[in-house]
Design a protein around this motif. Structure first.
Motif, mmCIF file in Angstrom:
data_model
loop_
_atom_site.group_PDB
_atom_site.id
_atom_site.type_symbol
_atom_site.label_atom_id
_atom_site.label_comp_id
_atom_site.label_asym_id
_atom_site.label_seq_id
_atom_site.Cartn_x
_atom_site.Cartn_y
_atom_site.Cartn_z
ATOM 1 N N VAL A 1 4.920 -0.541 7.619
ATOM 2 C CA VAL A 1 4.284 -0.957 8.870
ATOM 3 C C VAL A 1 4.210 0.281 9.764
ATOM 4 N N THR A 2 3.016 0.581 10.252
ATOM 5 C CA THR A 2 2.862 1.787 11.084
ATOM 6 C C THR A 2 2.233 1.420 12.418
ATOM 7 N N ARG A 3 2.432 2.327 13.390
ATOM 8 C CA ARG A 3 1.781 2.115 14.690
ATOM 9 C C ARG A 3 1.320 3.455 15.249
ATOM 10 N N ARG A 4 0.063 3.512 15.587
ATOM 11 C CA ARG A 4 -0.434 4.729 16.235
ATOM 12 C C ARG A 4 -0.548 4.462 17.721
ATOM 13 N N ASP A 5 0.033 5.374 18.526
ATOM 14 C CA ASP A 5 -0.063 5.257 19.981
ATOM 15 C C ASP A 5 -1.162 6.182 20.458
ATOM 16 N N THR A 6 -2.041 5.650 21.265
ATOM 17 C CA THR A 6 -3.064 6.515 21.831
ATOM 18 C C THR A 6 -3.274 6.108 23.275
ATOM 19 N N GLY A 7 -2.889 6.994 24.185
ATOM 20 C CA GLY A 7 -2.912 6.625 25.604
ATOM 21 C C GLY A 7 -1.995 5.436 25.797
ATOM 22 N N ASP A 8 -2.502 4.408 26.476
ATOM 23 C CA ASP A 8 -1.681 3.210 26.671
ATOM 24 C C ASP A 8 -1.804 2.245 25.503
ATOM 25 N N SER B 1 3.968 6.150 14.444
ATOM 26 C CA SER B 1 5.375 5.889 14.126
ATOM 27 C C SER B 1 5.441 4.907 12.971
ATOM 28 N N VAL B 2 6.484 5.052 12.186
ATOM 29 C CA VAL B 2 6.701 4.126 11.076
ATOM 30 C C VAL B 2 7.670 3.057 11.574
ATOM 31 N N LEU B 3 7.175 1.818 11.675
ATOM 32 C CA LEU B 3 8.018 0.743 12.216
ATOM 33 C C LEU B 3 8.893 0.128 11.135
ATOM 34 N N ALA B 4 8.430 0.196 9.882
ATOM 35 C CA ALA B 4 9.254 -0.310 8.762
ATOM 36 C C ALA B 4 8.839 0.453 7.513
ATOM 37 N N ARG B 5 9.814 0.642 6.621
ATOM 38 C CA ARG B 5 9.545 1.322 5.350
ATOM 39 C C ARG B 5 9.860 0.390 4.202
ATOM 40 N N TYR B 6 9.244 0.656 3.065
ATOM 41 C CA TYR B 6 9.637 -0.072 1.848
ATOM 42 C C TYR B 6 11.037 0.376 1.456
ATOM 43 N N ALA B 7 11.839 -0.563 1.017
ATOM 44 C CA ALA B 7 13.230 -0.241 0.688
ATOM 45 C C ALA B 7 13.478 -0.336 -0.812
ATOM 46 N N ASP C 1 0.853 -1.184 0.000
ATOM 47 C CA ASP C 1 0.000 0.000 0.000
ATOM 48 C C ASP C 1 0.891 1.237 0.000
ATOM 49 N N ARG C 2 0.431 2.290 -0.700
ATOM 50 C CA ARG C 2 1.098 3.602 -0.560
ATOM 51 C C ARG C 2 0.424 4.295 0.625
ATOM 52 N N ILE C 3 1.122 4.287 1.754
ATOM 53 C CA ILE C 3 0.516 4.773 3.005
ATOM 54 C C ILE C 3 0.880 6.238 3.237
ATOM 55 N N GLU C 4 -0.134 7.008 3.545
ATOM 56 C CA GLU C 4 0.091 8.394 3.960
ATOM 57 C C GLU C 4 -0.239 8.448 5.445
ATOM 58 N N VAL C 5 0.695 8.925 6.244
ATOM 59 C CA VAL C 5 0.423 9.030 7.681
ATOM 60 C C VAL C 5 -0.388 10.295 7.919
ATOM 61 N N THR C 6 -1.561 10.146 8.521
ATOM 62 C CA THR C 6 -2.448 11.303 8.712
ATOM 63 C C THR C 6 -2.674 11.620 10.183
ATOM 64 N N GLY C 7 -2.468 10.659 11.049
ATOM 65 C CA GLY C 7 -2.795 10.860 12.464
ATOM 66 C C GLY C 7 -1.586 11.355 13.247
ATOM 67 N N ALA C 8 -1.875 11.884 14.439
ATOM 68 C CA ALA C 8 -0.789 12.248 15.347
ATOM 69 C C ALA C 8 -0.284 10.963 15.997
ATOM 70 N N ASP C 9 0.897 10.995 16.496
ATOM 71 C CA ASP C 9 1.466 9.858 17.240
ATOM 72 C C ASP C 9 1.510 8.566 16.429
#
Ligand code: GAL
Length: 701
Positions: free
Chosen positions: A576-583, A560-566, A550-558
């Protein structure tokens, strides 16, 4: 009435019978001369058989003509079994209609998608929606219940057999009529159906329900929502049939529990079993191993899912095989230790019964090369000796009877609707395999030594620290809300490519993918980018993905990009992305990762969620661990995933079962493909302890 309000959650109690794990098989005495029966009972007693499923395919024998009945043989064998102390799970015998019935009423025969008749000659050649079939079948059920309802050997009713194994999809006129009624009940008006099916497309607008057909062979891709609804309808039609048989049985014998054997295994997807489970008094399952690299993980996955479909309560393994089957392209005999290990893996996941297809291997018919408990070679055989050993083992494990599954820290969400919808035609790729993706995550967790529950949608998620929801394609509003609530409360959610795409009507959520989960994940995708078979996506973590990107666009706050296409078009962009929200966190994986890639994501996730393996470091990946709870004690199953012996080191717990085990504090060995069972207080610390305490050697023998 649903089973939840009924007390019949297991076999009917017989006076003087202590709690035990059931052990037995499908028994087909009608395939054998009378003189074999006495030997059968003697051998069953030698093996410790406690129960048989009887008369599954006996319709033609019991009712040789429309108004002719022959119960004498069945009376005799019921009595013989009872005298031998063997319980009976009596089939309603409706699984395969006899030739007189199909001759008299060829209109009960199913019709394929192409309009071909499914002729008699094998089995299960009946339309789930045929009123004529139902009349005849229910007459037989009534006769069986009338005759055997009070028989002292009867402890459960076995409705039909593997409903839907061969007849889940029927495209006949009966099916068309029933489909229309089902649609009318669901949508009320034809306008609503037109909206839901999106019939503005390709001039498909219907003027009335009478114009609707099942998705028969068409010039191109049939309407996708019509296809999805036909899957729902077909599952419901058989469920309704199950209920019809059950109601006849309950009228006669309200105190005898009713079950039917599910097929939670491999790619068997037609029947929505989580939805059926409320209609039986206890869940039963059949499972057969398919040769593959992940065959034993698949067995564990299926047993695990069955246990959770049963709501964590004990379930009944109705069929598996002692050795080879006959219906694969090459049918492999089980290797040393597999019969026992396969059986005990089901027990580890909550089975309180271990049964086989079938007791005595047939001498004639299509299944003559399918193994049985008594093989062609007779009782003087390795298979029968293993069967006897299994019987002893199950007696040793009797204190386990009734124990529930102990909730795992991690769940894999298995969603039947997403399975159905994500694999439909006219999609970005026809290579996607829902169950294979889920199984790969399960293998990754087993490799990390993590206990996981494979749970159907609707299972409360708060009890899990981590929830993995691969290809969660269909996300109705309520599911989206429960996933958000889960993450807001501190849960850790992972989902993958092609998730959150459509609602329950198979309509796409607009505004960018993954529609229903876009805000939760904090990402937006404009276009799908599946891969050709010849392509791979390289990630900057050194691992590769296949099938999808997927061509991912990060739109949210918090986020993080855990891995990128190389490499490729998306080089440098998030994979691979991860959004942190609270715990809590919400992770998105945009490609089909291979084992190394999955291991990386799983490790990061478990570390973030604070989940540790309950196993000592040296055993992680080598041993599968499960727990069942009985009062204040847990039974820990350690199942050797390898063909090498494993040194377990000093294990803290009472060894209930093990090949070379010893007193607490001393080392124990887990034999090749072996199983050890430990009893420990429910609040005992994990087996892992600190690494120094366990200087373990793996495969040291
Ligand atoms: C099951 C079926 C049994 C037997 C078995 C063979 O599908 O219920 O009757 O055919 O497979 O593996």
């Amino acid at each position: 009435m649903s089973s939840s309000s009924r007390p019949l959650s297991w076999l009917k109690q017989q006076p003087g019978r202590a709690p035990h794990l059931s052990f037995g098989a499908d028994y087909n005495p009608d395939q054998w001369p009378r003189e074999v029966w006495d030997e059968d009972i003697a051998l069953m007693r030698e093996a410790g058989v406690t129960i048989v499923s009887l008369a599954i395919f006996s319709w033609a024998r019991i009712q040789p003509a429309k108004d002719e009945w022959d119960f004498a043989w069945l009376d005799e064998i019921m009595d013989l079994l009872h005298a031998g102390g063997i319980q009976v799970d009596l089939a309603t015998a409706t699984a395969s209609p006899p030739p007189w019935l199909t001759t008299l009423h060829p209109e009960i025969l199913p019709v394929t998608v192409n309009g071909d008749t499914v002729w008699p000659g094998a089995r299960q050649h009946w339309r789930p929606t045929s009123p004529v079939f139902r009349d005849h079948a229910l007459r037989l059920v009534d006769a069986m219940a009338e005759r055997y309802g009070d028989h002292p050997a009867l402890v459960a009713w076995h409705v039909s057999n593997e409903l839907g194994c061969h007849n889940i999809y029927d495209f006949s006129d009966d099916a068309a009529r029933a489909f229309r009624l089902w649609l009318e009940r669901r949508y009320g008006t034809i306008e609503q159906l037109n909206h839901v099916w999106g019939t503005a497309f390709w001039s498909q607008r219907y003027g009335s329900f009478e114009q609707i057909l099942p998705p028969r062979l068409a010039a191109s891709h049939p309407n996708p929502t019509q296809q999805l609804d036909f899957k729902r309808f077909s599952s419901d039609a058989l469920k309704e049939y199950l209920v019809a048989e059950r109601e006849v049985l309950r009228r006669h014998t309200p105190d005898v529990p009713v079950t039917t054997n599910f097929m939670v295994m491999h790619e068997t997807r037609g029947m929505n079993y989580p939805d059926w489970a409320a209609e039986v008094d206890f869940v039963s399952n059949d499972h057969y191993v398919m040769p593959s690299e992940q065959d034993r993980d698949e067995l564990s996955f299926s047993a695990n899912l069955t246990g959770n479909i049963a709501g964590g309560r004990p379930w009944f393994l109705m069929e598996h095989s002692t050795s080879a089957v006959n219906w694969q392209s090459v049918n492999l005999a089980k290797r040393e230790g597999e019969l026992l290990r396969d059986s005990l893996t089901h027990v580890a996941h909550g089975a309180d019964a271990v049964c086989f297809f079938q007791w005595r291997q047939s001498a004639a018919g299509a299944e003559k090369y399918h193994s049985g408990m008594v093989p062609h070679a007779g009782a003087d055989s390795a298979v029968f000796r293993e069967v006897v050993r299994l019987g002893e083992t199950l007696r040793t494990l009797a204190p386990l009877a009734g124990a529930t599954r102990s909730t795992a820290p991690v769940a894999i969400l298995f969603d039947w609707e997403s399975w159905w919808a994500s694999e439909q035609d006219s999609h970005p790729t026809d290579r996607l395999r829902y169950r294979a993706e889920a199984l790969d995550w399960y293998t990754a967790l087993l490799n990390a030594g993590i206990r996981a529950d494979v749970v159907p949608t609707g299972t409360p998620l708060e009890r899990y620290r981590v929830v993995i929801a691969p290809i969660l394609h269909v996300v109705p509003d309520a599911l989206a809300a429960s996933l958000s609530a889960y993450v807001e409360l501190g849960g850790h959610l992972v989902t993958t490519y092609f998730s959150g795409i459509v609602d329950e009507n198979d309509h796409v959520f607009l505004g960018g993918y993954p529609g229903a989960l876009r805000d939760l994940l904090g990402i937006r995708i404009e276009e799908f980018a599946p891969l050709l078979d010849t392509e791979q996506a390289l990630l900057d973590t050194g691992v590769t993905g296949t099938l999808w990107t997927d061509r991912i666009e990060v739109t949210g706050a918090d986020v993080s990009v855990l891995a990128r296409y190389a490499s490729g078009e998306f080089a440098g962009l998030p994979a691979v992305t991860r959004r942190d929200t609270g715990d809590g966190t919400a992770t998105y994986v945009s490609t089909r990762l291979r084992p190394a890639g999955l291991a990386g994501v799983v490790d990061a996730l478990l570390a973030r969620a604070g989940v540790e393996s309950e196993l000592p470091a040296a055993l992680r990946g080598v041993v599968e661990v499960t727990r069942r709870t009985q009062g204040s004690e847990d039974y820990w199953f350690l199942v050797n995933r390898t063909a090498e012996p494993v040194d377990l080191g000093a294990l803290d717990g009472d060894v209930v079962l093990g090949h070379e085990s010893s007193a607490p504090g001393q080392t124990a060995t887990l034999s090749a493909r072996g199983v050890v069972v430990l009893r420990r207080p429910v609040d005992a610390p994990p087996l892992g302890g600190s690494p120094e305490q366990h200087e373990l050697r793996v495969g040291a023998h």
